[in-house]
Write a protein that holds these residues in place. Structure first.
Motif, PDB file in Angstrom:
ATOM      1  N   ARG A 213     -62.313 -21.224  -1.379  1.00 54.86           N
ATOM      2  CA  ARG A 213     -63.108 -21.612  -2.542  1.00 54.86           C
ATOM      3  C   ARG A 213     -62.395 -21.166  -3.798  1.00 54.86           C
ATOM      4  NH1 ARG A 213     -68.799 -18.830  -0.605  1.00 54.86           N
ATOM      5  NH2 ARG A 213     -69.537 -20.483   0.808  1.00 54.86           N
ATOM      6  N   PRO A 214     -62.663 -21.826  -4.917  1.00 53.07           N
ATOM      7  CA  PRO A 214     -62.097 -21.328  -6.175  1.00 53.07           C
ATOM      8  C   PRO A 214     -62.664 -19.949  -6.522  1.00 53.07           C
ATOM      9  CG  PRO A 214     -62.923 -23.579  -6.431  1.00 53.07           C
ATOM     10  CD  PRO A 214     -63.418 -23.077  -5.109  1.00 53.07           C
ATOM     11  N   ARG A 215     -61.838 -19.106  -7.100  1.00 52.25           N
ATOM     12  CA  ARG A 215     -62.338 -17.852  -7.655  1.00 52.25           C
ATOM     13  C   ARG A 215     -63.150 -18.178  -8.918  1.00 52.25           C
ATOM     14  NH1 ARG A 215     -57.797 -13.659  -8.807  1.00 52.25           N
ATOM     15  NH2 ARG A 215     -59.488 -12.166  -8.482  1.00 52.25           N
ATOM     16  N   ILE A 216     -64.245 -17.479  -9.109  1.00 52.74           N
ATOM     17  CA  ILE A 216     -65.141 -17.776 -10.229  1.00 52.74           C
ATOM     18  C   ILE A 216     -64.813 -16.867 -11.409  1.00 52.74           C
ATOM     19  CG2 ILE A 216     -67.531 -17.862 -11.002  1.00 52.74           C
ATOM     20  CD1 ILE A 216     -66.762 -20.002  -8.922  1.00 52.74           C
ATOM     21  N   TRP A 217     -64.671 -17.495 -12.573  1.00 55.10           N
ATOM     22  CA  TRP A 217     -64.346 -16.829 -13.836  1.00 55.10           C
ATOM     23  C   TRP A 217     -65.524 -17.056 -14.785  1.00 55.10           C
ATOM     24  CZ3 TRP A 217     -59.660 -19.258 -16.968  1.00 55.10           C
ATOM     25  CH2 TRP A 217     -59.681 -18.816 -18.292  1.00 55.10           C
ATOM     26  N   VAL A 218     -66.115 -15.973 -15.290  1.00 51.81           N
ATOM     27  CA  VAL A 218     -67.244 -16.073 -16.217  1.00 51.81           C
ATOM     28  C   VAL A 218     -66.891 -15.345 -17.518  1.00 51.81           C
ATOM     29  CG1 VAL A 218     -69.709 -15.711 -16.571  1.00 51.81           C
ATOM     30  CG2 VAL A 218     -68.837 -16.101 -14.254  1.00 51.81           C
ATOM     31  N   THR A 219     -67.238 -15.954 -18.645  1.00 56.84           N
ATOM     32  CA  THR A 219     -66.836 -15.456 -19.965  1.00 56.84           C
ATOM     33  C   THR A 219     -68.036 -14.980 -20.785  1.00 56.84           C
ATOM     34  OG1 THR A 219     -64.911 -16.910 -20.033  1.00 56.84           O
ATOM     35  CG2 THR A 219     -65.706 -16.067 -22.136  1.00 56.84           C
ATOM     36  N   PHE A 220     -67.861 -13.816 -21.426  1.00 56.74           N
ATOM     37  CA  PHE A 220     -68.880 -13.242 -22.305  1.00 56.74           C
ATOM     38  C   PHE A 220     -68.238 -12.735 -23.594  1.00 56.74           C
ATOM     39  CE2 PHE A 220     -70.124 -12.398 -17.900  1.00 56.74           C
ATOM     40  CZ  PHE A 220     -71.344 -13.034 -17.853  1.00 56.74           C
ATOM     41  N   ARG A 221     -69.101 -12.476 -24.583  1.00 60.97           N
ATOM     42  CA  ARG A 221     -68.678 -11.903 -25.865  1.00 60.97           C
ATOM     43  C   ARG A 221     -69.447 -10.595 -26.080  1.00 60.97           C
ATOM     44  NH1 ARG A 221     -66.789 -16.052 -29.203  1.00 60.97           N
ATOM     45  NH2 ARG A 221     -65.950 -14.336 -30.441  1.00 60.97           N
ATOM     46  N   PRO A 222     -69.049  -9.486 -25.451  1.00 58.61           N
ATOM     47  CA  PRO A 222     -69.830  -8.253 -25.553  1.00 58.61           C
ATOM     48  C   PRO A 222     -69.859  -7.663 -26.963  1.00 58.61           C
ATOM     49  CG  PRO A 222     -68.359  -8.194 -23.653  1.00 58.61           C
ATOM     50  CD  PRO A 222     -67.940  -9.364 -24.493  1.00 58.61           C
ATOM     51  N   ILE A 223     -71.018  -7.159 -27.336  1.00 58.10           N
ATOM     52  CA  ILE A 223     -71.207  -6.385 -28.565  1.00 58.10           C
ATOM     53  C   ILE A 223     -71.634  -4.996 -28.122  1.00 58.10           C
ATOM     54  CG2 ILE A 223     -72.479  -6.189 -30.726  1.00 58.10           C
ATOM     55  CD1 ILE A 223     -72.865  -9.255 -30.621  1.00 58.10           C
ATOM     56  N   VAL A 224     -70.726  -4.053 -28.241  1.00 60.70           N
ATOM     57  CA  VAL A 224     -70.921  -2.737 -27.637  1.00 60.70           C
ATOM     58  C   VAL A 224     -70.944  -1.653 -28.701  1.00 60.70           C
ATOM     59  CG1 VAL A 224     -68.437  -2.397 -27.223  1.00 60.70           C
ATOM     60  CG2 VAL A 224     -70.103  -1.192 -25.792  1.00 60.70           C
ATOM     61  N   ALA A 225     -71.778  -0.649 -28.481  1.00 64.12           N
ATOM     62  CA  ALA A 225     -71.822   0.542 -29.335  1.00 64.12           C
ATOM     63  C   ALA A 225     -72.221   1.723 -28.456  1.00 64.12           C
ATOM     64  CB  ALA A 225     -72.801   0.356 -30.489  1.00 64.12           C
ATOM     65  N   GLU A 226     -72.282   2.910 -29.045  1.00 67.15           N
ATOM     66  CA  GLU A 226     -72.485   4.125 -28.259  1.00 67.15           C
ATOM     67  C   GLU A 226     -73.799   4.111 -27.491  1.00 67.15           C
ATOM     68  OE1 GLU A 226     -72.435   9.002 -28.876  1.00 67.15           O
ATOM     69  OE2 GLU A 226     -72.158   7.641 -30.581  1.00 67.15           O
TER      70      GLU A 226
END
Length: 367
Positions: free
Chosen positions: A221-234
């Protein structure tokens, strides 16, 4: 299952929070950014394609010259390069980089964008053409003898390729959310790229891809690639405050004509963006920390769903998708270089710790 991390290459300091109109390449920034990804343990970097932007092959060669381990995903639209030429170009870059090249195909989601470079095929035919393209590339990389090809979109006789990939082939990635994307990607791709959707919708998409792979008679099967735009802080509280500041800037920039989409842009034509906007209309927050106002602020122009929270919350959210079957996680932020550093310092180690714990638990279960 090996989980790996992807970022996106940026060629200059311009970003969505502080955009510059038509910025030139900043060679020093590009080299620093690439080395940062390499040093912080990202496994891949995507070199994107746009009809008005820089050549991804040249950018990819520059990345290869400044890094040691990171793999280079070259985005490629089939209408821009004949497949026999692409086979040699990709294999050349693969040799220069020591076998670190992946190709990500963009069939084209916008008729207007495709037409700007002379491509007037309808979307369904663009995917049919992509299928021929992939078949030609793979044969060009492996055939010991000259070969002919007589397809609907490409025709040639006695092509011989003396430029071979380091390990004999190059991984092929396909992305999209349309029926045609699932069909062609499920049948032919090594990697299938998805934009970040809620867990339930992502599970459904993965099932569609797996079903198409089985229908094509694949044993893998194809490997699955998922994309996000994280907004991270402490802390989560600080991260949500940062998220709302980010959203304000995105909306202000779009109103000033500096956003990813014009203020009066029509609804996107591609299915992936339409899906994101439809989900955004159902609510702002989904699952653990998936945030959708960034989608509406950019008119779903590309990957635009955010994950919001502390490093632990972001890491746990990513692990939720790993548990669904995602093996490749793409994360990029809005302050490109600084966000990449934060992810490398604070998020990737926590995800990898979580993966190690899962591996230990699995080993104990089978002991």
């Amino acid at each position: 299952m090996t989980t790996e991390f992807i970022s996106v290459t940026f060629t200059n300091p311009s970003n969505e929070l502080n955009p510059v109109r038509n910025p030139a390449i900043d060679p020093a920034f590009l080299a620093r950014y690439a080395r940062t990804l390499d040093d912080y343990g990202f496994n891949y970097t995507l070199v994107p394609y746009a009809s008005s932007s820089f050549d991804p092959f040249t950018i990819g060669a520059t990345i290869a010259a400044h890094t040691k381990a990171i793999k280079i995903i070259v985005a490629l639209r089939p209408n821009t390069l004949y497949p026999t030429v692409a086979a040699k170009a990709l294999a050349t870059l693969d040799q220069l980089s020591g076998g670190r090249v992946v190709v990500h195909f963009i069939a084209g989601g916008s008729d207007a964008e495709q037409a700007s470079e002379g491509d007037f095929l309808p979307k369904e035919e663009r995917y049919e053409r992509l299928e021929e393209y992939i078949r030609i590339l793979r044969r060009a990389w492996t055939s010991a003898e000259p070969f002919d090809f007589d397809g609907r979109y490409y025709r040639f006789t006695q092509f011989r390729n003396a430029v071979r990939p380091v390990v004999g082939t190059i991984p092929v990635s396909v992305g999209g959310s349309s029926d045609a994307a699932y069909r062609i990607g499920g049948a032919h791709a090594d990697i299938f790229g998805l934009w970040g959707e809620p867990l339930a919708e992502t599970r459904e998409q993965i099932a569609r891809i797996h079903a198409e792979a089985a229908r094509a008679g694949r044993a893998d099967r194809p490997r699955i690639w998922v994309t996000f735009r994280p907004i991270v802080a402490e802390t989560d509280e600080l991260a949500w405050a940062k998220a709302h500041r980010t959203l304000d800037v995105l909306n202000e920039n779009r109103a000033r004509g500096l956003g990813r989409a014009p203020a009066a842009a029509a609804r996107p034509a591609n299915v992936g963006s339409q899906r994101l906007l439809d989900i955004a209309a159902r609510g702002d927050v989904h699952d653990r920390a998936l945030w959708y106002p960034t989608v509406t602020a950019t008119n779903a122009s590309g990957a635009s769903t955010a994950l919001v929270g502390s490093p632990r919350t972001i890491a746990d959210s990513i692990l939720d998708y790993v548990d669904l079957g995602a093996e490749l996680i793409s994360i990029r932020g809005y302050d490109n270089l600084n966000d990449a550093i934060d992810y490398g310092r604070y998020v990737l180690p926590l995800v990898r710790e979580g993966l190690d714990r899962r591996a230990v638990a699995k080993d104990r279960a089978y002991a």
